[in-house]
Design an enzyme around this catalytic site. Structure first.
Site, PDB file in Angstrom:
ATOM      1  N   SER A 224       0.837  -1.192   0.000  1.00  0.00           N
ATOM      2  CA  SER A 224       0.000   0.000   0.000  1.00  0.00           C
ATOM      3  C   SER A 224       0.879   1.252   0.000  1.00  0.00           C
ATOM      4  O   SER A 224       1.747   1.380  -0.846  1.00  0.00           O
ATOM      5  CB  SER A 224      -0.957  -0.042   1.190  1.00  0.00           C
ATOM      6  OG  SER A 224      -2.031   0.843   1.010  1.00  0.00           O
ATOM      7  N   ASP A 477      -8.536  -5.928  -5.509  1.00  0.00           N
ATOM      8  CA  ASP A 477      -8.203  -4.766  -4.689  1.00  0.00           C
ATOM      9  C   ASP A 477      -8.473  -3.489  -5.483  1.00  0.00           C
ATOM     10  O   ASP A 477      -7.888  -3.291  -6.550  1.00  0.00           O
ATOM     11  CB  ASP A 477      -6.727  -4.840  -4.295  1.00  0.00           C
ATOM     12  CG  ASP A 477      -6.247  -3.615  -3.537  1.00  0.00           C
ATOM     13  OD1 ASP A 477      -7.095  -2.888  -2.979  1.00  0.00           O
ATOM     14  OD2 ASP A 477      -5.020  -3.400  -3.493  1.00  0.00           O
ATOM     15  N   HIS A 502      -5.735  -6.847  -1.422  1.00  0.00           N
ATOM     16  CA  HIS A 502      -4.750  -5.862  -0.973  1.00  0.00           C
ATOM     17  C   HIS A 502      -3.507  -6.522  -0.370  1.00  0.00           C
ATOM     18  O   HIS A 502      -3.574  -7.161   0.658  1.00  0.00           O
ATOM     19  CB  HIS A 502      -5.397  -4.933   0.052  1.00  0.00           C
ATOM     20  CG  HIS A 502      -4.754  -3.586   0.154  1.00  0.00           C
ATOM     21  ND1 HIS A 502      -4.518  -2.782  -0.923  1.00  0.00           N
ATOM     22  CD2 HIS A 502      -4.284  -2.900   1.231  1.00  0.00           C
ATOM     23  CE1 HIS A 502      -3.959  -1.654  -0.530  1.00  0.00           C
ATOM     24  NE2 HIS A 502      -3.793  -1.703   0.768  1.00  0.00           N
TER      25      HIS A 502
END
Length: 540
Positions: A224, A477, A502
């Site tokens: 991320s 995601d 994710h």
């Protein structure tokens, strides 16, 4: 990038990164202008950044006294023995790496975690020193990322690697002035990705020197926002890191590189792919919620229906609570049970839609979505009520450090199209700027990230000078749409899985992992091995 949660540290992921859309959509100016006749609209964002909600929940579960030693979640040695705990260390770091003003030399102590269980130390008679695998910390407590990045621990024995997880400045325990909020607020200007990358460079260099491992190769990992930092670190400090694994890193979610509606369009597609009825029910929810929540009596009834711990003041609060559940569930639509954000079953989007589809067609639409959202918030069945609203909706402190970053450099425009299952919404740089000034006293620099790190025509640019980066993404995601999804060169590769979520690849391996996850991780290990082999050949 949500107030909804029933309890309380930081993401990713991250990451969540929805603050700017929320600020623009729910700031006093835009909310009043959009719906002047509805007094039940919240005057400030009713949801905090999504990633902060997740972290807040994690912290509440962990308790107020965080352990100094943590082990990787689910990680164990190859022989089945228990993993040695990480040990916490603190590095004196300068506040400002780029000027020579009086404030620049001020120190804060940056936390980092080390696990040397499998490290092949220099001079040990087993060849060259093992590599350093370094996690470039996200917007939160480093323990949370360490315990949710079992992949690094899983592969450490093969490489004889030293594991290092570095906490991002201004998060967790790595906050200048500690609990002195007044002084910490005065130094927020030093909370920037460039400063964070410099922190990592200095700490890694110093650590290698102190360990007499100056020649050990370094590979950086991140998911991320941490994945964005890992890729940028490789580009900015190629003399320190020989390669980077950037998982679910939306480095193209800036300016107009990626369509602004892509995030919410992707979430909607996740639900639509499971059930058209499920998609339609969620899409129809928002108007019903607005209508019923337009009076005090209606809000009282909604509070009972959604089992709120206290009567909600705004229908938008429930809307935010629902949106958070649907958004996060799409992000963590993992193929195996997981408790990254909440305890959830395998493929939770499918399970949510099964709940909605299991109701009679004429059942109350809000009962359907409440039951579905309860899969996210209360899968274990131990929550007696839902903390849907904060005591004070005007409390901007919930925006935290990411609120500052999202109001300065991390400007990720997001809109919601008419085709989405969420209420249509637009993005405005001007409205965002005004909201950020009101909340944080600062105006964004919306094009700074692409100026500093690039992004436009990235395939042509990085093909000429970049190398040794893995961009991994799972198309379930919603952040994947802002990621690198095609190979740029022979050494800047995109590993994309159709059903991945994710940064699934960074999680610990389990016996139930589908073949496509196993293969993705195998390719990553093979590529990293190639980087290290080439490094040693060059050194020789």
């Amino acid at each position: 990038m949500a107030t909804a949660a029933s309890s309380a540290p930081p993401l990713l992921a991250f990451l969540p990164l929805l603050l700017l859309r929320l600020l623009a959509a729910f700031s006093p100016a835009t909310a009043t202008a959009a719906r002047p006749s509805n007094p039940k609209k919240a005057p400030f964002p009713t949801v905090a950044p999504l990633h902060l909600q997740a972290l807040r929940q994690q912290r509440a579960r962990a308790g107020s006294s965080a352990a100094k030693h943590v082990a990787a979640d689910g990680a164990s040695a190859s022989d089945g023995t228990a993993a040695k705990p990480f040990t916490a260390h603190y590095f004196p770091q300068e506040l400002d790496h780029f000027t020579f003003t009086p404030n620049a030399s001020m120190l804060f102590y940056q936390k980092y975690l080390v696990n040397d269980t499998f490290w092949r130390r220099p001079g040990g008679g087993k060849g060259a020193a093992g590599p350093l695998f370094v996690y470039t910390g996200n917007e939160g407590d480093i323990e949370w990322f360490a315990t949710n990045t079992g992949f690094m621990f899983d592969i450490a024995p093969k490489f004889g690697a030293l594991l290092v997880f570095i906490e991002h400045r201004f998060y967790g325990e790595s906050t200048p002035f500690g609990n002195d909020s007044d002084n910490s607020a005065k130094t927020l200007g030093y909370l920037a990705s460039t400063q964070a990358l410099a922190d990592y460079a200095i700490l890694i260099t110093s650590l290698k020197r102190n360990l007499s491992a100056e020649d050990a190769p370094v590979v950086v990992f991140g998911g991320s926002y941490g994945g964005m930092l890992a890729s940028w670190f490789r580009l900015k400090y190629p003399h320190i890191a020989i390669g980077a694994l950037a998982s679910s890193a939306p480095i193209l979610q800036f300016d107009n590189i990626t369509p602004w509606s892509s995030f919410y369009d992707a979430i909607s597609q996740d639900y639509k792919s499971e059930s058209l009825n499920c998609f339609a029910v969620i899409k129809a929810t928002w108007d019903v919620l607005d209508e019923r929540g337009s009076s005090d009596k209606g809000l009282l009834e909604l509070s009972k229906l959604f089992r709120a711990c206290k009567t909600v003041k705004y229908a938008d609060s429930i809307g935010g609570w629902l949106e958070t559940a649907f958004t996060y569930t799409a992000m963590v639509d993992y193929p195996t049970p997981a408790n990254f954000l909440e305890n959830l079953p395998a493929y939770p989007v499918k399970e949510m839609c099964k709940i909605i589809d299991g109701f009679p067609a004429n059942a109350d639409i809000l009962e359907k979505v409440f039951a579905a959202a309860s899969l996210y918030y209360n899968y274990t069945g131990d929550q007696t009520c839902n903390q849907i609203e904060y005591e004070d909706n005007s409390d901007t402190s919930v925006l935290g450090g990411w609120g500052w970053q999202a109001c300065t450099e991390m400007i990720m425009p997001m809109s919601i199209s008419n085709e989405s299952m969420f209420p249509p919404d637009t993005f405005s740089y001007d409205d965002t700027s005004d909201a950020c000034f009101q909340l944080n006293g600062v105006r964004p620099r919306p094009h700074w990230i692409t100026t500093e790190y690039g992004g436009h025509k990235i395939d042509k640019v990085l093909k000429r000078f970049g190398s040794n980066i893995i961009f991994s993404n799972g198309m379930r995601d919603p952040w994947s749409r802002g990621g690198v999804l095609k190979n740029i060169s022979s050494s800047i590769v995109a590993l994309v899985t159709k059903k991945g979520a994710h940064h699934l690849d960074l999680r610990s391996a389990t016996k139930d992992d589908p073949d496509w996850v196993v293969e993705q991780r195998r390719q990553e290990v093979e590529i990293i091995q190639g980087w290290i082999d080439q490094y040693h050949q060059d050194m020789a």
